[in-house]
Design an enzyme around this catalytic site. Structure first.
Site, PDB file in Angstrom:
ATOM      1  N   LYS A  66      -2.724   1.530 -24.933  1.00 44.83           N
ATOM      2  CA  LYS A  66      -3.222   1.194 -26.325  1.00 44.83           C
ATOM      3  C   LYS A  66      -1.826   1.283 -27.188  1.00 44.83           C
ATOM      4  O   LYS A  66      -0.942   0.552 -27.140  1.00 44.83           O
ATOM      5  CB  LYS A  66      -4.316   2.282 -26.494  1.00 44.83           C
ATOM      6  CG  LYS A  66      -5.420   1.964 -25.596  1.00 44.83           C
ATOM      7  CD  LYS A  66      -6.775   2.823 -25.813  1.00 44.83           C
ATOM      8  CE  LYS A  66      -8.056   2.119 -25.390  1.00 44.83           C
ATOM      9  NZ  LYS A  66      -8.078   2.953 -23.925  1.00 44.83           N
ATOM     10  N   ASP A 125      -8.857  13.769 -24.404  1.00 45.28           N
ATOM     11  CA  ASP A 125      -8.571  12.301 -23.923  1.00 45.28           C
ATOM     12  C   ASP A 125      -7.994  11.674 -25.014  1.00 45.28           C
ATOM     13  O   ASP A 125      -8.354  11.275 -26.307  1.00 45.28           O
ATOM     14  CB  ASP A 125      -9.843  11.743 -23.667  1.00 45.28           C
ATOM     15  CG  ASP A 125      -9.873  10.316 -23.433  1.00 45.28           C
ATOM     16  OD1 ASP A 125      -8.841   9.574 -23.394  1.00 45.28           O
ATOM     17  OD2 ASP A 125     -10.903   9.537 -22.704  1.00 45.28           O
ATOM     18  N   THR A 184      -5.030   6.620 -21.406  1.00 47.01           N
ATOM     19  CA  THR A 184      -4.597   5.263 -20.789  1.00 47.01           C
ATOM     20  C   THR A 184      -3.288   5.083 -21.382  1.00 47.01           C
ATOM     21  O   THR A 184      -2.505   5.800 -21.916  1.00 47.01           O
ATOM     22  CB  THR A 184      -5.728   4.282 -21.299  1.00 47.01           C
ATOM     23  OG1 THR A 184      -5.715   4.350 -22.717  1.00 47.01           O
ATOM     24  CG2 THR A 184      -6.967   4.443 -20.778  1.00 47.01           C
ATOM     25  N   TYR A 231       0.834  -1.362  -0.106  1.00 45.26           N
ATOM     26  CA  TYR A 231       0.009  -0.100  -0.054  1.00 45.26           C
ATOM     27  C   TYR A 231       0.909   1.241   0.133  1.00 45.26           C
ATOM     28  O   TYR A 231       1.946   1.284   0.570  1.00 45.26           O
ATOM     29  CB  TYR A 231      -1.016   0.009   1.135  1.00 45.26           C
ATOM     30  CG  TYR A 231      -2.263  -0.494   0.991  1.00 45.26           C
ATOM     31  CD1 TYR A 231      -2.942   0.024   0.034  1.00 45.26           C
ATOM     32  CD2 TYR A 231      -2.844  -1.444   1.734  1.00 45.26           C
ATOM     33  CE1 TYR A 231      -4.391  -0.135  -0.450  1.00 45.26           C
ATOM     34  CE2 TYR A 231      -4.181  -1.979   1.281  1.00 45.26           C
ATOM     35  CZ  TYR A 231      -4.775  -1.399   0.324  1.00 45.26           C
ATOM     36  OH  TYR A 231      -6.037  -1.959   0.146  1.00 45.26           O
ATOM     37  N   GLU A 248      -0.782   4.926   0.037  1.00 42.59           N
ATOM     38  CA  GLU A 248      -1.755   5.823  -0.004  1.00 42.59           C
ATOM     39  C   GLU A 248      -0.898   7.147  -0.032  1.00 42.59           C
ATOM     40  O   GLU A 248      -0.056   7.201   1.066  1.00 42.59           O
ATOM     41  CB  GLU A 248      -2.838   5.847   1.002  1.00 42.59           C
ATOM     42  CG  GLU A 248      -4.160   5.385   0.436  1.00 42.59           C
ATOM     43  CD  GLU A 248      -4.266   4.020   1.005  1.00 42.59           C
ATOM     44  OE1 GLU A 248      -3.602   3.194   1.100  1.00 42.59           O
ATOM     45  OE2 GLU A 248      -5.465   3.600   1.383  1.00 42.59           O
ATOM     46  N   ARG A 253      -1.923  -2.046 -18.225  1.00 40.40           N
ATOM     47  CA  ARG A 253      -3.420  -1.217 -18.349  1.00 40.40           C
ATOM     48  C   ARG A 253      -3.164  -0.163 -17.173  1.00 40.40           C
ATOM     49  O   ARG A 253      -2.729  -0.526 -16.113  1.00 40.40           O
ATOM     50  CB  ARG A 253      -4.387  -2.169 -18.052  1.00 40.40           C
ATOM     51  CG  ARG A 253      -4.900  -3.203 -19.004  1.00 40.40           C
ATOM     52  CD  ARG A 253      -5.837  -4.049 -18.600  1.00 40.40           C
ATOM     53  NE  ARG A 253      -7.063  -3.043 -19.121  1.00 40.40           N
ATOM     54  CZ  ARG A 253      -7.411  -3.467 -20.407  1.00 40.40           C
ATOM     55  NH1 ARG A 253      -6.942  -4.227 -21.244  1.00 40.40           N
ATOM     56  NH2 ARG A 253      -8.847  -2.853 -20.820  1.00 40.40           N
TER      57      ARG A 253
END
Ligand code: DSN
Length: 413
Positions: free
Chosen positions: A225, A196, A222, A50, A52, A231
């Site tokens: 692609k 985008d 993203t 983790y 955060e 991803r």
């Protein structure tokens, strides 16, 4: 090795999928093959931690190396895209776009984006998505005849509706975006302008598609692609955006965490850093150029077989075909092509008379084929196969065999 022993069922499915990928032609334009280096970072010990917060401001112990990883990722993104600020924590493109809306707007404020049936994305304000439910969404279309964005119409709509934020970007638009025209429109109504570039990020950083950086306030993308990473997603703020609102970077950071997300997926961020290093290498530019070269030759070959390409062709990595003159639906074409080993996706065409689950078109593209080092000669062969399959169902078995053999010459990375 371990998986085979502990979970043979998953191991076997994974092996089968590997074989499927090896022996088929992936022409889904939003997919690609990441490198082994990217996958190594993704499947590493970083998945267990983790983290955060942000570098130098975390909420957990044991994070000695994580700030360095996230900072490296940010610096590489800034260098590659030529932007002053980036957040690399969004889990996906949808999360990134959510973070942008919630950073800048209150619920029910007005937004504008391209409608899903015209090539836009769900998160650009489509009615079934959070963006169309929580915000007052105005949608622009493409021109009914040319299937191109009609900038005059967009301007008219924007001046009438005065949205506070305009999204530009698409999942099924085969042409170049004129960022300058959108910037002119957004300026007139003092709206935030967001690009985008998820589909075209790899093309933008390789100068085969104009960059939105000088013209927009914020960019989302993203990473899996045309950029060929794992991803994931990123949000960037441009100089222009900071000039408009100096607090934009902080607003974006807060919106991602703690606004929408918890712990960032640090294995993913490390893998994004790896893919950005790959994209900074000059060879990536040649790769991106080849994607477009391949797509253009594929388009011209398909036209010879009398396929009806929307807008008449392509400037980027994808092609949209209206199949109505071929007397086959998008769904049937997708299934038939899959039987032969050609993976495309059924797609609505603008002003489609048929329903989205059985639309009139298919969408196909060249990023993944180009990663396998296929070039113009191979595109001609693939166009031939696509035509054979669509025009003669009986050819499917024979072509399946041919494609299996053909694929052996083009290994996955
Ligand atoms: N699923 C993506 C695509 O295929 O274009 C969009 O999110």
């Amino acid at each position: 090795m371990f998986l085979k022993k502990t979970d043979p069922k998953i191991f076997n499915l994974l092996k089968k999928e590997e074989e499927r990928q090896k022996t088929t032609l992936n022409m889904i334009p939003s997919e690609n093959y990441s490198s082994q280096a990217v996958r190594e970072a993704l499947g590493s010990v970083l998945t267990d931690k983790y983290a955060e917060g942000y570098p130098q401001k975390r909420y957990y112990a044991g994070l000695k190396y994580y700030d360095e990883i996230e900072n490296l990722c940010r610096e590489r993104a800034k260098k590659l895209f030529k932007v002053p600020y980036v957040n690399v924590q969004p889990y996906s493109g949808s999360s990134a776009n959510q973070a942008v809306y919630f950073a800048l707007l209150r619920p029910y404020e007005k937004i504008m984006g391209m409608g899903l049936p015209y090539g836009g994305h769900l998160t650009h304000g489509w009615k079934v998505n959070f963006s169309g439910k929580i915000f007052n969404s105005i949608q622009y279309k493409v021109d009914e005849k040319t299937k191109l964005i009609d900038y005059k119409e967009v301007e008219k709509l924007a001046l009438k509706e005065k949205p506070r934020l305009i999204f530009v970007g698409a999942t099924a638009y085969p042409r170049i975006f004129d960022w300058e025209k959108f910037s002119y429109i957004a300026k007139k109504i003092n709206a935030y302008l967001v690009a985008d570039i998820s589909h075209i990020a790899g093309l933008v950083v390789s100068n085969v598609h104009p960059s939105p950086v000088p013209f927009v306030d914020i960019i989302t993308t993203t990473t899996h692609k045309t950029l060929r990473g794992p991803r994931g997603a990123m949000i960037m703020v441009t100089e222009k955006g900071i000039k408009k609102d100096k607090d934009l970077p902080q607003k974006i950071d807060k919106s991602v965490f703690p606004g929408l997300q918890g712990g960032p997926h640090m294995n993913n961020i490390a893998a994004i850093a790896v893919c950005l290093k790959e994209a900074l290498n000059p060879s990536f530019k040649s790769y991106a150029k080849q994607i477009v070269k391949n797509c253009k030759i594929l388009a011209s070959e398909l036209k010879k077989y009398n396929f009806n390409l929307l807008t008449g062709g392509t400037d980027n990595h994808l092609i949209l075909i209206d199949l109505r003159n071929k007397n086959i639906s998008g769904k049937d074409a997708q299934n038939l092509l899959e039987e032969a080993g050609i993976i495309v996706n059924k797609n609505e065409i603008p002003y489609d008379p048929n329903p989205p689950f059985n639309p009139s078109g298919i969408r196909l593209g060249t990023p993944a084929l180009t990663t396998r080092k296929m070039k113009e000669k191979e595109m001609k062969k693939i166009a031939f196969w696509v035509n054979e399959v669509i025009s003669n169902k009986k050819s499917v078995k024979k072509i399946r065999k041919e494609i299996k053999n053909f694929c052996k010459k083009f290994p996955l990375p």
